[in-house]
Design an enzyme around this catalytic site. Structure first.
Site, PDB file in Angstrom:
ATOM      1  CG  ASP A 413       9.871  19.012 -28.222  1.00  0.00           C
ATOM      2  OD1 ASP A 413      11.112  19.111 -28.284  1.00  0.00           O
ATOM      3  OD2 ASP A 413       9.274  18.609 -27.207  1.00  0.00           O
ATOM      4  CD  GLU A 466      14.015  17.087 -30.181  1.00  0.00           C
ATOM      5  OE1 GLU A 466      14.943  17.044 -29.366  1.00  0.00           O
ATOM      6  OE2 GLU A 466      12.829  17.118 -29.850  1.00  0.00           O
TER       7      GLU A 466
END
Length: 741
Positions: A413, A466
């Site tokens: 993330d 990401e």
């Protein structure tokens, strides 16, 4: 030879400021009146009397109370050989009740010099096997070895139900060179609650959860829990073997992104991991997904963070069950051919008092300078990626999920926030690197090491970034200067495509480049095409609600959008609810709107996704060369006036291809010319406008013949019916029959 007990020793033990209690407590060989004896010292508050019981002595030896707080000493006439035999303590509490206990300080340190060396170097990749709380049997005695890194602490004790949360009973021994505190405590077992009580140099008293704990209480409670992760018997050996032998790049990867607490519920209650295992696997198989991706499952205090602000990085959230229950979920997925990817959060951590922030009274896991150590967007702390022990913590945590829980990949993330020192910061709010630039060199190094180590130790797993910027080489080898990820989310494609699809079809001709631009860079990285949870929250609305037009057009647009996604180069990801055209924006407090499936439009949307997945898995042209430019070829990308796209998706066999045609307007186009490389009969293998999906059923029958003259620079022309707001796919009949065999 140890010295006699001094007043300073007594004061340090009683006040909890002893730099290393094992230097005072436990058995120590000393000289007394010209002979060697063993001084046994224990600190047992709220006791009346204590005796030392030794197998080499005929009777229990009463201990002298050195301090009224409960410090005792006995000079025992043991030889060094006899001292190796285990002694016990007979304890009388204040009410006169007698019990036998073990002395934690009679047991040696369970840390080897090599452990301490690797931890100091930041290279103990199995640190989770040493730090934390581990069930051990030492000299025939069962208990738990507690170990924590707190280099600036004055003292550390472990508190829990087993010692009535008394901060003065179980002070940990100190390895000064590394700042590690540890102690084996006999009699403690699985399921026990505990925390570390830390006294800091500035006089604070902190109660902290264990950073390496395998279990944690369900919030709002915040204690760590002793867990054994070695009892589960796995049955996924065949899956793991195939994973090691398979190149993911040439395999279909269709990922269903799920938040476990809101996918389904029973009467408003969360499902357990076991219930989720059976329901999710059954659903994924019916929908033909290849992988599940789970929003973070590490324990997190704030449910509304969706797991992206974890406190206990090594503990699965107890909201849905225990560690073995989560193991069962992963195992059951593997037994049924479903891979499991877990979201992993190394970018930041929350400020909760029992967490990592200011762990030993100093900025230990984070930077002290807020320009480096605080995240302005989320009000969280940023890890200090340059500190060996912090790097060790993060990389060991990544390996932990691959090792103990057999997960098949980690989606990392907020990578962009790690790469840039000025991420979301204004002038004067960030500190340049040593070369004056804005790249976080320490974070870059960490990510490269993370990828090298995870892929080396677990061949076949995937790591997915990401990363929302144009950083070059995210999914390229670290040997060539890349970050080393397996894949990267294609955020540019997602933003451009959704922006285009939100427009009324009459205006799309002016924005044709939003669709075609992605092919200019589609093969610069190994991309995943994501329509994730981030696209259906914070007032964006659900995917279906973002589509323009009346009810029919909304559903046709969404079927077209998903068809375009599934035929564009790149692995696929869809957040739960998109496949049933949920009207409501995702709410983590509510289950998906499954009741919508009683309506034909929603049932048709679910069916189109299942069929797209099946087609994607079946057709080599749609998945074998997703990361290679040779797997894609434009037929016509210039028809902005009619808002259409036509292209080939090709397999490694050059004769194996799929023709894809998309119409982004509600205009039905008859006799639409499409140039193709081969003559003969073509079969329509997919039509998003089929009545099977509740479309208008404008299709192409059983077969079409590609004839000369050619068009679009190809020798043959296929004349098709191009449905309104629809996508159709064709394949030469001989190749379809070959693939069917």
């Amino acid at each position: 030879m140890r010295t006699q007990l001094s007043l300073s020793h007594v004061g340090a033990v009683v006040n909890g400021t002893c730099a290393d209690p094992s230097e005072v407590l436990g058995p120590h060989e000393i000289e007394n009146e010209g002979r060697k004896v063993t001084a046994v010292r224990v600190f047992l508050p709220e006791t009346r009397q204590v005796w030392v019981v030794h197998p080499g002595q005929p009777a229990a030896l009463p201990m002298r109370r050195v301090h009224p707080a409960g410090l005792y000493e006995a000079l025992c006439p043991w030889t060094s050989d006899e001292q190796q035999q285990r002694y016990q303590l007979r304890v009388a509490d204040q009410h006169g009740a007698i019990r036998m206990i073990e002395d934690p300080y009679a047991f040696p340190s369970l840390f080897s010099g090599y452990d301490l060396f690797l931890l100091g170097e930041g290279k103990h990749y199995r640190a989770y096997e040493r730090l934390g709380a581990h069930l051990r049997t030492v000299a025939g005695v069962s208990g738990v070895n507690f170990a924590v890194w707190a280099p600036h602490a004055v003292s550390v004790s472990v508190v829990g139900d087993f010692n009535q949360w008394d901060r003065s009973r179980n002070f940990l021994r100190h390895h000064r060179a590394n700042g590690i505190w540890e102690l084996f405590i006999p009699g403690v077992g699985t399921g026990e609650l505990y925390k570390y009580h830390i006294k800091t140099r500035d006089g604070q008293a902190l109660d902290k959860a264990d950073p390496y704990a395998f279990g944690a209480e369900v919030p709002p409670h915040s204690a760590s829990v002793v867990r054994d992760l070695d009892g589960y018997v796995w049955d996924d050996g065949d899956w793991l073997q195939r994973r090691r032998e398979t190149n993911f790049a040439h395999q279909p990867m269709s990922i269903y992104e799920v938040h476990l607490g809101s996918w389904q519920r029973d009467a408003g209650a969360w499902l357990t991991y076991g219930e989720l295992a059976h329901r999710l696997v059954d659903y994924c198989r019916r929908m033909n997904f290849t992988h599940l991706e789970l929003l973070p499952v590490s324990e997190h205090p704030f449910y509304g963070s969706w797991g992206y602000q974890p406190i206990s990085h090594f503990a699965t959230t107890g909201r849905y069950g225990g560690p073995e229950d989560f193991m069962y979920l992963v195992d059951y997925c593997h037994q049924n051919g479903i891979g499991v990817i877990v979201d992993w959060v190394p970018a930041h951590f929350p400020n909760d008092a029992h967490g990592l922030a200011g762990f030993d009274g100093t900025a230990l896991y984070e930077h002290a300078d807020p320009r480096l150590g605080e995240h302005p967007d989320w009000g969280t702390k940023v890890f200090n990626y340059g500190r060996n022990e912090v790097r060790n913590f993060l990389i060991a945590n990544a390996l932990f999920w691959l090792d103990k829980y057999h997960v098949d990949g980690l989606r990392v993330d907020a990578v962009a926030s790690m790469l840039y020192l000025d991420y979301s910061r204004g002038e004067g709010e960030w500190v340049p690197n040593e070369y004056g630039g804005n790249h976080n060199l320490q974070a870059i190094s960490l990510l490269q090491e993370f990828n090298r180590v995870t892929h080396a130790q677990f061949p076949g797993i995937v790591t997915i970034a990401e990363e929302s910027t144009a950083w070059a080489g995210v999914s390229r080898s670290t040997d060539s200067g890349g970050l080393g990820f397996s894949m990267k989310w294609n955020m540019g494609w997602m933003n451009d495509t959704l922006r285009y699809m939100r427009r009324e079809p009459i205006h799309r001709r002016h924005h044709h480049n939003d669709l075609t631009f992605s092919l200019l860079y589609a093969f610069t990285e190994n991309f995943v095409l994501p329509f994730s949870h981030d696209e259906v929250v914070h007032m964006k609305g659900s995917l279906i609600s973002q589509m323009p037009g009346d009810l029919w057009q909304k559903f046709a647009n969404l079927r077209l959008l998903l068809s375009y996604q599934w035929t564009h180069p790149g692995k696929k990801l869809l957040f739960m609810g998109g496949e049933i055209a949920q009207w409501s924006e995702w709410n983590h407090e509510q289950p998906l709107q499954w009741d919508l499936l009683q309506w034909p439009n929603h049932e048709g949307m679910q069916r189109v996704l299942s069929d797209l997945n099946a087609l994607y898995r079946r057709e080599p042209g749609l998945h074998e060369l997703e990361f290679d430019h040779s797997g894609f070829e434009w037929i016509d990308c210039n028809n902005a006036a009619e808002s259409t796209l036509c292209y080939l998706r090709k397999a490694r066999d050059p004769q194996d291809f799929v023709v894809v045609c998309c119409n982004f307007t509600p205009v039905l186009r008859h006799d639409y010319a499409v140039g193709v490389p081969l003559g003969g009969t073509y079969l329509e293998i997919f039509n998003s406008d089929s009545q099977h999906y509740n479309g208008s059923n404008a299709g192409n029958g059983l077969g079409l013949c590609a004839q000369q003259p050619g068009s679009h620079g190809r020798p043959f022309t296929l004349r098709i019916t191009l449905p309104p707001l629809g996508a159709v796919m064709f394949k030469p009949q001989q190749m379809r029959e070959s693939s069917d065999r």
